[in-house]
Scaffold this motif. Sequence first.
Motif, PDB file in Angstrom:
ATOM      1  N   TYR A   1       8.767   5.113  -6.233  1.00 24.97           N
ATOM      2  CA  TYR A   1       9.569   5.461  -7.413  1.00 24.97           C
ATOM      3  C   TYR A   1      10.766   6.319  -7.029  1.00 24.97           C
ATOM      4  CZ  TYR A   1      10.907   7.796 -11.737  1.00 24.97           C
ATOM      5  OH  TYR A   1      11.623   8.302 -12.791  1.00 24.97           O
TER       6      TYR A   1
ATOM      7  N   GLN B   1      -5.823   5.105 -12.204  1.00 19.66           N
ATOM      8  CA  GLN B   1      -5.386   6.447 -11.789  1.00 19.66           C
ATOM      9  C   GLN B   1      -5.589   7.465 -12.917  1.00 19.66           C
ATOM     10  OE1 GLN B   1      -1.508   6.767 -10.062  1.00 19.66           O
ATOM     11  NE2 GLN B   1      -1.873   5.225  -8.490  1.00 19.66           N
TER      12      GLN B   1
ATOM     13  N   GLY C   1       0.801  -1.216   0.000  1.00 23.74           N
ATOM     14  CA  GLY C   1       0.000   0.000   0.000  1.00 23.74           C
ATOM     15  C   GLY C   1       0.832   1.263   0.000  1.00 23.74           C
ATOM     16  N   MET C   2       2.121   1.127  -0.199  1.00 26.29           N
ATOM     17  CA  MET C   2       3.021   2.280  -0.236  1.00 26.29           C
ATOM     18  C   MET C   2       2.694   3.171  -1.430  1.00 26.29           C
ATOM     19  SD  MET C   2       7.193   2.122  -0.304  1.00 26.29           S
ATOM     20  CE  MET C   2       8.208   3.591  -0.193  1.00 26.29           C
ATOM     21  N   ASP C   3       2.779   4.488  -1.227  1.00 23.81           N
ATOM     22  CA  ASP C   3       2.515   5.428  -2.313  1.00 23.81           C
ATOM     23  C   ASP C   3       3.494   5.190  -3.462  1.00 23.81           C
ATOM     24  OD1 ASP C   3       1.172   7.994  -3.262  1.00 23.81           O
ATOM     25  OD2 ASP C   3       3.300   8.515  -3.371  1.00 23.81           O
ATOM     26  N   LEU C   4       2.955   5.107  -4.699  1.00 24.81           N
ATOM     27  CA  LEU C   4       3.784   4.768  -5.855  1.00 24.81           C
ATOM     28  C   LEU C   4       4.834   5.833  -6.147  1.00 24.81           C
ATOM     29  CD1 LEU C   4       1.142   3.230  -8.308  1.00 24.81           C
ATOM     30  CD2 LEU C   4       2.625   2.080  -6.662  1.00 24.81           C
ATOM     31  N   SER C   5       4.483   7.080  -5.953  1.00 22.88           N
ATOM     32  CA  SER C   5       5.455   8.152  -6.181  1.00 22.88           C
ATOM     33  C   SER C   5       6.613   8.051  -5.200  1.00 22.88           C
ATOM     34  CB  SER C   5       4.773   9.519  -6.033  1.00 22.88           C
ATOM     35  OG  SER C   5       3.762   9.676  -7.003  1.00 22.88           O
ATOM     36  N   LYS C   6       6.286   7.740  -3.963  1.00 17.74           N
ATOM     37  CA  LYS C   6       7.327   7.586  -2.948  1.00 17.74           C
ATOM     38  C   LYS C   6       8.218   6.393  -3.260  1.00 17.74           C
ATOM     39  CE  LYS C   6       7.965   7.131   2.059  1.00 17.74           C
ATOM     40  NZ  LYS C   6       7.275   6.971   3.373  1.00 17.74           N
TER      41      LYS C   6
ATOM     42  N   GLN D   1      -8.098  10.733 -12.991  1.00 16.84           N
ATOM     43  CA  GLN D   1      -7.618  12.078 -13.306  1.00 16.84           C
ATOM     44  C   GLN D   1      -8.441  12.700 -14.427  1.00 16.84           C
ATOM     45  OE1 GLN D   1      -3.416  12.255 -14.059  1.00 16.84           O
ATOM     46  NE2 GLN D   1      -3.421  14.415 -14.632  1.00 16.84           N
TER      47      GLN D   1
END
Length: 234
Positions: free
Chosen positions: A67, A221, A60-65, A225
Motif C-alpha cells: 500500500y 486479519q 506474499g508481500m506485506d500488504l502495508s508495504k 485482531q
Amino acid sequence: MESGLNFVDLILKASFLVQLVMLTLVGLSIASWAIIFQRKTVISQAQSQSKNFEQKFWSGMDLSKLYNEIAARTGSASGLEALFVSGFKEFAKHKKGNIQSPSIVVEGTHRSMRVALSREIEKLESSLSFLATVGSISPYIGLFGTVWGIMNAFIALGEVKQATLQMVAPGIAEALIATAMGLFAAIPAVMAYNRFAKNVEKLETQYINFMEEFANILYRQAATQVEAKQNVSA
C-alpha cells in the motif's frame, strides 16, 4: 476512351446532400478509428497492469508495504491497484479504531471497493458507446444518401426523351458510394466495440474476483485482531 467510372469524379459530381452524407461518414469513420486506437491502448495497459499487480499481490508481500509503495507513486492508482488502495485504506481506518466485528470492517471495505470498481469500469467503457452508435447508424446514413442520389438520378432521367444506361449509371454509382462508405464506417466500429466490450467484461470479472478474495483476507486479519483483543481482555 476511358473504361469504368472514376471514384473521385463520382464524389465531386454528386449532389450537395449526398456529398454532405459522405463527409459525415468520413468524419464518423475517422473519429471511430481514433477511439479504436485509444481504447486499444487503454485496455491493453489495464490488462498488463492487472497481471503485474496480481503477481506482486500474491507473492506474499506485506500488504502495508504494498500500500505504501503504491501511495508513494506520483499519479493516481488505476485498475486493481485502485481497488486495493481503496479497500486497504478503509481497512486501516477501522484498524485504528476499536474493531467490534470483522463483518463491519468487511462491509466498509466492500463499499469502498465497489465505488472504486464502478469508477474503473466507467473509465474502461469510455467512448465505447460512440463506437456502438457509429456501427448502428452509419449504414442508415449511407442508405439515406443512396436513396436521395438514386431519386435525383431518376428525376433527371425523366426529363430526357431517350434514356440510356450510360446516362443512368453515373448517378446510381455515385449514390451507391454513400452506402459503401456507411458500411466502411460501421464494420470496424462494430467489430472493435464487440472486442472491447468482451475485454472490459473479462477485466470486470477479474476485478470482482480480486475484490472478493481481498475482502476475505481483510476479514481474516480483522477476525485475528478481534480475537487477540478478546484474549488480552480475558
